[in-house]
Design an enzyme around this catalytic site. Structure first.
Site, PDB file in Angstrom:
ATOM      1  N   GLY A  20     -23.006  34.331 -86.313  1.00  0.00           N
ATOM      2  CA  GLY A  20     -22.771  33.222 -87.249  1.00  0.00           C
ATOM      3  C   GLY A  20     -23.470  33.456 -88.841  1.00  0.00           C
ATOM      4  O   GLY A  20     -23.667  32.408 -89.432  1.00  0.00           O
ATOM      5  N   SER A  21     -23.419  34.739 -89.022  1.00  0.00           N
ATOM      6  CA  SER A  21     -24.302  34.886 -90.380  1.00  0.00           C
ATOM      7  C   SER A  21     -23.104  34.581 -91.564  1.00  0.00           C
ATOM      8  O   SER A  21     -23.793  33.991 -92.462  1.00  0.00           O
ATOM      9  CB  SER A  21     -24.827  36.048 -90.606  1.00  0.00           C
ATOM     10  N   ILE A  97      -7.546  35.030 -80.444  1.00  0.00           N
ATOM     11  CA  ILE A  97      -6.313  35.051 -80.979  1.00  0.00           C
ATOM     12  C   ILE A  97      -5.684  33.598 -81.025  1.00  0.00           C
ATOM     13  O   ILE A  97      -5.680  33.213 -80.093  1.00  0.00           O
ATOM     14  CB  ILE A  97      -5.297  36.088 -80.474  1.00  0.00           C
ATOM     15  N   HIS A 114     -12.719  40.130 -92.623  1.00  0.00           N
ATOM     16  CA  HIS A 114     -12.575  41.447 -91.857  1.00  0.00           C
ATOM     17  C   HIS A 114     -13.310  42.560 -92.450  1.00  0.00           C
ATOM     18  O   HIS A 114     -13.300  42.756 -93.636  1.00  0.00           O
ATOM     19  CB  HIS A 114     -11.109  41.630 -91.575  1.00  0.00           C
ATOM     20  N   ASP A 150      -4.945  40.625 -88.520  1.00  0.00           N
ATOM     21  CA  ASP A 150      -5.583  41.503 -89.716  1.00  0.00           C
ATOM     22  C   ASP A 150      -4.354  41.530 -90.831  1.00  0.00           C
ATOM     23  O   ASP A 150      -4.818  42.999 -91.524  1.00  0.00           O
ATOM     24  CB  ASP A 150      -6.415  42.589 -89.473  1.00  0.00           C
TER      25      ASP A 150
HETATM   26  C1  GRF Z   1     -18.184  40.115 -89.434  1.00  0.00           C
HETATM   27  O1  GRF Z   1     -18.392  41.413 -89.909  1.00  0.00           O
HETATM   28  C2  GRF Z   1     -16.896  39.837 -89.790  1.00  0.00           C
HETATM   29  O2  GRF Z   1     -16.306  40.384 -90.753  1.00  0.00           O
HETATM   30  C3  GRF Z   1     -16.136  40.187 -88.573  1.00  0.00           C
HETATM   31  O3  GRF Z   1     -17.237  39.668 -87.454  1.00  0.00           O
HETATM   32  C4  GRF Z   1     -18.459  39.691 -88.160  1.00  0.00           C
HETATM   33  C5  GRF Z   1     -19.031  38.330 -87.857  1.00  0.00           C
HETATM   34  O4  GRF Z   1     -20.408  38.537 -88.158  1.00  0.00           O
HETATM   35  N1  GRF Z   1     -14.802  39.469 -88.418  1.00  0.00           N
HETATM   36  P1  GRF Z   1     -21.186  36.941 -88.163  1.00  0.00           P
HETATM   37  O5  GRF Z   1     -20.977  36.174 -86.870  1.00  0.00           O
HETATM   38  O6  GRF Z   1     -20.564  36.070 -89.229  1.00  0.00           O
HETATM   39  O7  GRF Z   1     -22.690  37.397 -88.404  1.00  0.00           O
END
Ligand code: GRF
Length: 194
Positions: A20-21, A97, A114, A150
């Site tokens: 969840g960053s 999905i 992505h 994607d």
């Molecule tokens: C990110 O790299 C995003 O692009 C991908 O999954 C990762 C999620 O990271 N789809 P976070 O959970 O938001 O830290």
């Protein structure tokens, strides 16, 4: 849309599965004084997703939903999204999905981030594949979600140079920093067209 301080704000739901960053940074950016969006709902398919703690911390409604019986669950989900008057859905590390029906219902309103320069490297292990193929750049993309993985229309991208010493992990962490900026920019970009 809700009206806050005289400004119309877009109501955003963020779907997560893990760390969840991106969610954390979307919340942070949504709190800036000129922000045009508000994170009103967090959905997770995983009760142990670390990202749920950000919803908790910032007092945002959160729901854990088991996506195993998709058609039933999505009906429930649509009810929740409509009740919260959600304008757009941001997938942020969401590992499930969504069905064609669900995507059709929110056509043009579901975004995903992505970690590659799409259309290159759809799917998983993007950084490993980019390094292995000796690409000069990797990066990240925010795009609309359609029924193909994607593959929806690109909203914004940010390039990140691949260094000789990069491992998938080091590259992923530099790309992630850019993701945290790009996602809010992409939301702001589409708000004008909503
Ligand atoms: C990110 O790299 C995003 O692009 C991908 O999954 C990762 C999620 O990271 N789809 P976070 O959970 O938001 O830290």
């Amino acid at each position: 849309m809700t009206k806050l301080n005289g400004l119309k704000k877009i109501n955003v739901a963020v779907f997560i599965s893990g760390k969840g960053s991106n969610l954390k940074n979307l919340i942070k950016n949504s709190k800036k004084h000129n922000s045009r969006f508000k994170i009103s709902l967090v959905i997770s398919n995983n009760s142990r997703a670390l990202g749920l703690k950000f919803a908790q911390k910032f007092n945002i409604t959160k729901k854990v939903i088991n996506f195993n019986n998709k058609s039933l669950i999505e009906k429930k989900l649509i009810f929740i999204l409509e009740k919260k008057k959600i304008d757009i859905i941001c997938l942020a590390g969401f590992m499930k999905i969504l069905s064609k029906n669900f995507i059709k219902k929110f056509n043009g309103k579901i975004l995903n981030i992505h970690p590659s320069l799409l259309p290159k490297y759809k799917g998983l292990n993007t950084h490993m594949r980019a390094i292995r193929n000796k690409e000069k750049y990797s990066g990240c993309t925010v795009h609309f979600v359609n029924s193909k993985l994607d593959s929806g229309k690109i909203i914004l991208q940010k390039k990140v140079k691949i260094l000789k010493k990069d491992t998938p992990k080091s590259l992923a962490s530099r790309v992630l920093i850019q993701e945290h900026v790009l996602y809010s920019k992409a939301i702001n970009k589409i708000i004008a067209n909503l």
